[in-house]
Scaffold this motif. Structure first.
Motif, PDB file in Angstrom:
ATOM      1  N   LEU A 149       0.835  -1.212   0.000  1.00 15.75           N
ATOM      2  CA  LEU A 149       0.000   0.000   0.000  1.00 15.75           C
ATOM      3  C   LEU A 149       0.867   1.258   0.000  1.00 15.75           C
ATOM      4  CD1 LEU A 149      -2.889  -0.935   2.433  1.00 15.75           C
ATOM      5  CD2 LEU A 149      -3.161  -0.024   0.131  1.00 15.75           C
ATOM      6  N   MET A 206      -5.035   0.174  -5.145  1.00 11.81           N
ATOM      7  CA  MET A 206      -4.989   0.621  -3.752  1.00 11.81           C
ATOM      8  C   MET A 206      -6.237   0.140  -3.000  1.00 11.81           C
ATOM      9  SD  MET A 206      -3.441   4.151  -2.639  1.00 11.81           S
ATOM     10  CE  MET A 206      -2.929   4.451  -0.963  1.00 11.81           C
ATOM     11  N   VAL A 227      -6.164  -2.401   0.049  1.00 11.40           N
ATOM     12  CA  VAL A 227      -6.629  -1.967   1.365  1.00 11.40           C
ATOM     13  C   VAL A 227      -7.632  -2.999   1.909  1.00 11.40           C
ATOM     14  CG1 VAL A 227      -8.635  -0.411   1.093  1.00 11.40           C
ATOM     15  CG2 VAL A 227      -6.853   0.197   2.643  1.00 11.40           C
ATOM     16  N   ILE A 273      -7.005  -5.045   5.354  1.00 15.08           N
ATOM     17  CA  ILE A 273      -7.995  -5.078   6.443  1.00 15.08           C
ATOM     18  C   ILE A 273      -8.365  -6.535   6.740  1.00 15.08           C
ATOM     19  CG2 ILE A 273     -10.315  -4.431   7.225  1.00 15.08           C
ATOM     20  CD1 ILE A 273     -10.265  -2.006   5.541  1.00 15.08           C
ATOM     21  N   GLN A 319      -6.618  -9.234   6.234  1.00 19.17           N
ATOM     22  CA  GLN A 319      -5.517  -9.940   6.909  1.00 19.17           C
ATOM     23  C   GLN A 319      -5.472  -9.575   8.403  1.00 19.17           C
ATOM     24  OE1 GLN A 319      -1.930  -8.534   7.694  1.00 19.17           O
ATOM     25  NE2 GLN A 319      -1.850 -10.433   8.842  1.00 19.17           N
ATOM     26  N   TYR A 326      -6.113  -6.609  15.471  1.00 12.56           N
ATOM     27  CA  TYR A 326      -6.696  -5.352  15.969  1.00 12.56           C
ATOM     28  C   TYR A 326      -6.828  -5.377  17.482  1.00 12.56           C
ATOM     29  CZ  TYR A 326     -10.788  -8.381  16.037  1.00 12.56           C
ATOM     30  OH  TYR A 326     -11.642  -9.427  16.278  1.00 12.56           O
ATOM     31  N   ARG A 372      -3.119  -3.374  19.965  1.00 12.72           N
ATOM     32  CA  ARG A 372      -3.027  -2.738  18.639  1.00 12.72           C
ATOM     33  C   ARG A 372      -4.290  -1.965  18.275  1.00 12.72           C
ATOM     34  NH1 ARG A 372      -0.553  -7.333  18.861  1.00 12.72           N
ATOM     35  NH2 ARG A 372       1.715  -7.200  18.623  1.00 12.72           N
ATOM     36  N   PHE A 394      -8.411   4.096   5.585  1.00 15.35           N
ATOM     37  CA  PHE A 394      -9.370   3.492   4.657  1.00 15.35           C
ATOM     38  C   PHE A 394     -10.287   4.576   4.070  1.00 15.35           C
ATOM     39  CE2 PHE A 394     -13.701   1.696   4.143  1.00 15.35           C
ATOM     40  CZ  PHE A 394     -13.436   0.856   3.080  1.00 15.35           C
ATOM     41  N   LEU A 425      -2.982  11.532   4.379  1.00 14.14           N
ATOM     42  CA  LEU A 425      -2.498  10.149   4.280  1.00 14.14           C
ATOM     43  C   LEU A 425      -1.058  10.018   4.763  1.00 14.14           C
ATOM     44  CD1 LEU A 425      -3.464   7.469   1.855  1.00 14.14           C
ATOM     45  CD2 LEU A 425      -1.056   7.715   2.274  1.00 14.14           C
ATOM     46  N   GLY A 458       4.796  -3.568  17.957  1.00 16.29           N
ATOM     47  CA  GLY A 458       5.453  -4.742  17.367  1.00 16.29           C
ATOM     48  C   GLY A 458       4.448  -5.557  16.573  1.00 16.29           C
ATOM     49  N   ALA A 506       1.976  -8.423  15.264  1.00 13.44           N
ATOM     50  CA  ALA A 506       1.181  -9.395  16.023  1.00 13.44           C
ATOM     51  C   ALA A 506       1.690 -10.814  15.797  1.00 13.44           C
ATOM     52  CB  ALA A 506      -0.280  -9.279  15.602  1.00 13.44           C
TER      53      ALA A 506
HETATM   54  C1  HEM Z   1      -3.207   3.560   3.111  1.00 16.90           C
HETATM   55  C2  HEM Z   1      -3.558   2.632   3.945  1.00 16.90           C
HETATM   56  C3  HEM Z   1      -2.633   1.809   4.829  1.00 16.90           C
HETATM   57  C4  HEM Z   1      -1.262   1.686   4.832  1.00 16.90           C
HETATM   58  C5  HEM Z   1      -0.262   2.373   3.912  1.00 16.90           C
HETATM   59  C6  HEM Z   1      -0.928   0.739   5.881  1.00 16.90           C
HETATM   60  C7  HEM Z   1       0.366   0.313   6.172  1.00 16.90           C
HETATM   61  C8  HEM Z   1       0.689  -0.640   7.123  1.00 16.90           C
HETATM   62  C9  HEM Z   1       1.993  -1.232   7.308  1.00 16.90           C
HETATM   63  C10 HEM Z   1       3.230  -0.910   6.461  1.00 16.90           C
HETATM   64  C11 HEM Z   1       1.912  -2.102   8.353  1.00 16.90           C
HETATM   65  C12 HEM Z   1       3.024  -2.969   8.930  1.00 16.90           C
HETATM   66  C13 HEM Z   1       3.207  -4.353   8.327  1.00 16.90           C
HETATM   67  C14 HEM Z   1       1.997  -5.070   7.808  1.00 16.90           C
HETATM   68  O1  HEM Z   1       1.718  -4.876   6.612  1.00 16.90           O
HETATM   69  O2  HEM Z   1       1.301  -5.838   8.521  1.00 16.90           O
HETATM   70  C15 HEM Z   1       0.547  -2.081   8.839  1.00 16.90           C
HETATM   71  C16 HEM Z   1       0.071  -2.819   9.903  1.00 16.90           C
HETATM   72  C17 HEM Z   1      -1.225  -2.770  10.376  1.00 16.90           C
HETATM   73  N1  HEM Z   1      -2.299  -2.115   9.784  1.00 16.90           N
HETATM   74 FE1  HEM Z   1      -2.167  -0.913   8.181  1.00 16.90          FE
HETATM   75  N2  HEM Z   1      -2.079   0.331   6.509  1.00 16.90           N
HETATM   76  C18 HEM Z   1      -3.143   0.949   5.891  1.00 16.90           C
HETATM   77  C19 HEM Z   1      -4.486   0.780   6.178  1.00 16.90           C
HETATM   78  C20 HEM Z   1      -4.958   0.015   7.239  1.00 16.90           C
HETATM   79  C21 HEM Z   1      -6.363  -0.237   7.508  1.00 16.90           C
HETATM   80  C22 HEM Z   1      -7.502   0.253   6.619  1.00 16.90           C
HETATM   81  C23 HEM Z   1      -6.419  -0.975   8.664  1.00 16.90           C
HETATM   82  C24 HEM Z   1      -7.618  -1.502   9.405  1.00 16.90           C
HETATM   83  C25 HEM Z   1      -8.754  -0.912   9.493  1.00 16.90           C
HETATM   84  C26 HEM Z   1      -5.055  -1.213   9.110  1.00 16.90           C
HETATM   85  C27 HEM Z   1      -4.692  -1.890  10.255  1.00 16.90           C
HETATM   86  C28 HEM Z   1      -3.405  -2.352  10.552  1.00 16.90           C
HETATM   87  C29 HEM Z   1      -3.058  -3.177  11.699  1.00 16.90           C
HETATM   88  C30 HEM Z   1      -4.011  -3.656  12.800  1.00 16.90           C
HETATM   89  C31 HEM Z   1      -1.685  -3.452  11.581  1.00 16.90           C
HETATM   90  C32 HEM Z   1      -0.834  -4.304  12.544  1.00 16.90           C
HETATM   91  C33 HEM Z   1      -0.662  -5.688  11.908  1.00 16.90           C
HETATM   92  C34 HEM Z   1       0.163  -6.659  12.748  1.00 16.90           C
HETATM   93  O3  HEM Z   1       0.611  -6.302  13.836  1.00 16.90           O
HETATM   94  O4  HEM Z   1       0.323  -7.792  12.285  1.00 16.90           O
HETATM   95  N3  HEM Z   1      -4.199  -0.615   8.208  1.00 16.90           N
HETATM   96  N4  HEM Z   1      -0.183  -1.188   8.066  1.00 16.90           N
END
Ligand code: HEM
Length: 370
Positions: free
Chosen positions: A53, A106, A110, A114, A116, A123, A127, A138, A208, A223, A225
């Motif tokens: 993303l 994108m 996204v 979500i 995954q 969540y 976290r 989102f 963003l 860290g 999950a």
């Molecule tokens: C432009 C949108 C987004 C970007 C660029 C982004 C980027 C990232 C990145 C780089 C990570 C760390 C590694 C991984 O991929 O698991 C991450 C983790 C995470 N993201 Fe996003 N994210 C986006 C949108 C969202 C959305 C829409 C949600 C949920 C509603 C979300 C929830 C999470 C959570 C809970 C983690 C932790 C995952 C873990 O610990 O395994 N993210 N995100």
């Protein structure tokens, strides 16, 4: 006698520059910290979507800036300048088509990200804040799609925006204000285009960037999950570091998405309809594909009439987003294994199936209308 600097001198200069910067900002420590982040349970393909993303966003920003060199955001020149990009600028058709398919990629990624983090229970405590900031991200991704759609100023753009703004207008208390603010007049015109343009190229990218930074900061603090199965000892034994295995998987993910966007831009380049007019003629207005399920939902009998349209277009999606926002606070069970969380699994399947079925029926309906 020609003088070519030796490799060893070049290395020394590069090393000196790195040492200079390192002394001032602690670069080596920063890079080491980033690359040595432990990934409990080992690297996984499932974790690539966040990085992918970020990559898509950077590419959207680059292609967007290049498009802005030619695009004119005025009601009497937007269409002509888009035609100019498509037909006269060298590789302009590819640039615009890449940007168009990039936005689709994108949205797809996204949803994958979500899904995954939801299925992995990532969540849950601690976290919750990463999840909340993610939900805001989102909204921003969908906002990019909605505001970008108007910019080519063809019939599709004009009418999708008209329908979209009418739907927002149905929100009680603030709907009228939002609709008037976005339209800036009785019908979409110069004010609408100016406002959508500024939101698309300034407000949303800034939001963003800020929120993605916060998202990553929170992610680094809590860290990763890790997998939802396995004892802490097993996970520890299998721990990888972000470099090299996870980073290679992320790079393969980015390269695959890049190749797909290029292929789609090449085989399905953007084609404009007629220039926007307040008369739809025999054109049937419809939004971009990722809003189609909502559009189709509103065609159901139970959502007809003023109240029904409000419930289908605003109340239901709003309640669903509110439910997602409070999810980490009501689901306090630390169990993350999706096969031991039947309500979460069934809920995810039902929502995905509903989105898929409504989108497909909207497409079939469109073929029928055409
Ligand atoms: C432009 C949108 C987004 C970007 C660029 C982004 C980027 C990232 C990145 C780089 C990570 C760390 C590694 C991984 O991929 O698991 C991450 C983790 C995470 N993201 Fe996003 N994210 C986006 C949108 C969202 C959305 C829409 C949600 C949920 C509603 C979300 C929830 C999470 C959570 C809970 C983690 C932790 C995952 C873990 O610990 O395994 N993210 N995100």
């Amino acid at each position: 006698m020609s003088h070519t600097p030796s490799t060893s001198t070049e290395t020394t200069v590069i090393e000196k520059v790195i040492a200079f910067v390192d002394e001032r900002v602690g670069l080596k420590l920063l890079v080491a910290k980033m690359l040595n982040e432990p990934v409990p349970g080992g690297s996984r393909w499932a974790y690539v979507f966040g990085s992918v993303l970020l990559f898509i966003f950077i590419m959207q920003a680059i292609t967007g800036v290049l498009l802005m060199f030619y695009y004119v955001p005025t009601a009497d020149h937007a269409y002509a300048s888009t035609q100019y990009i498509l037909h006269d600028v060298d590789y302009g058709w590819f640039l615009l088509s890449y940007h168009f398919w990039g936005s689709t990629a994108m949205v797809v990624c996204v949803f994958a990200h979500i899904s995954q983090v939801f299925l992995w229970g990532a969540y849950k405590k601690p976290r919750e804040l990463i999840w909340l900031v993610g939900l805001a991200l989102f909204g921003i991704v969908m906002g990019f799609g909605f505001t970008g759609y108007l910019l080519p100023w063809d019939q599709r753009a004009y009418w999708a925006t008209t329908v979209g703004v009418e739907i927002m207008d149905k929100t009680p208390l603030i709907g009228d204000f939002i609709a008037r603010f976005l339209k800036g007049g009785a019908t979409p015109g110069q004010m609408t285009l100016s406002r959508f343009f500024v939101i698309h190229v300034m407000v949303l990218p800034a939001a963003l960037m800020g929120l993605a930074g916060l998202h990553l900061f929170l992610f680094r603090s809590a860290g990763p999950a890790g997998p939802f199965r396995g004892t802490p000892e097993e996970l520890k034994a299998k721990t990888d570091y972000f470099f090299p295995r996870q980073i290679w998987k992320d790079i393969v993910g980015m390269a695959t998405v890049f190749a797909c966007i290029c292929a789609l831009a090449f085989w399905e380049p953007v084609v404009l309809l007629e220039e926007a007019t307040p008369d739809p003629g025999d054109y049937h207005p419809e939004p971009e594909w990722y809003f189609l399920f909502l559009f189709q939902l509103l065609r159901l009998k139970m959502f007809s009439g003023e109240l029904g349209q409000f419930v289908g277009a605003m109340a239901l999606p709003g309640a669903f987003m509110a439910l997602l926002a409070v999810l980490p606070f009501i689901d306090k069970d630390p169990e993350r294994n999706i096969f031991k969380r039947p309500v979460a699994l069934i809920g995810w399947v039902v929502v995905m199936a509903a989105i898929l079925i409504f989108t497909i029926s909207a497409i079939i309906n469109r073929e029928f209308l055409d």
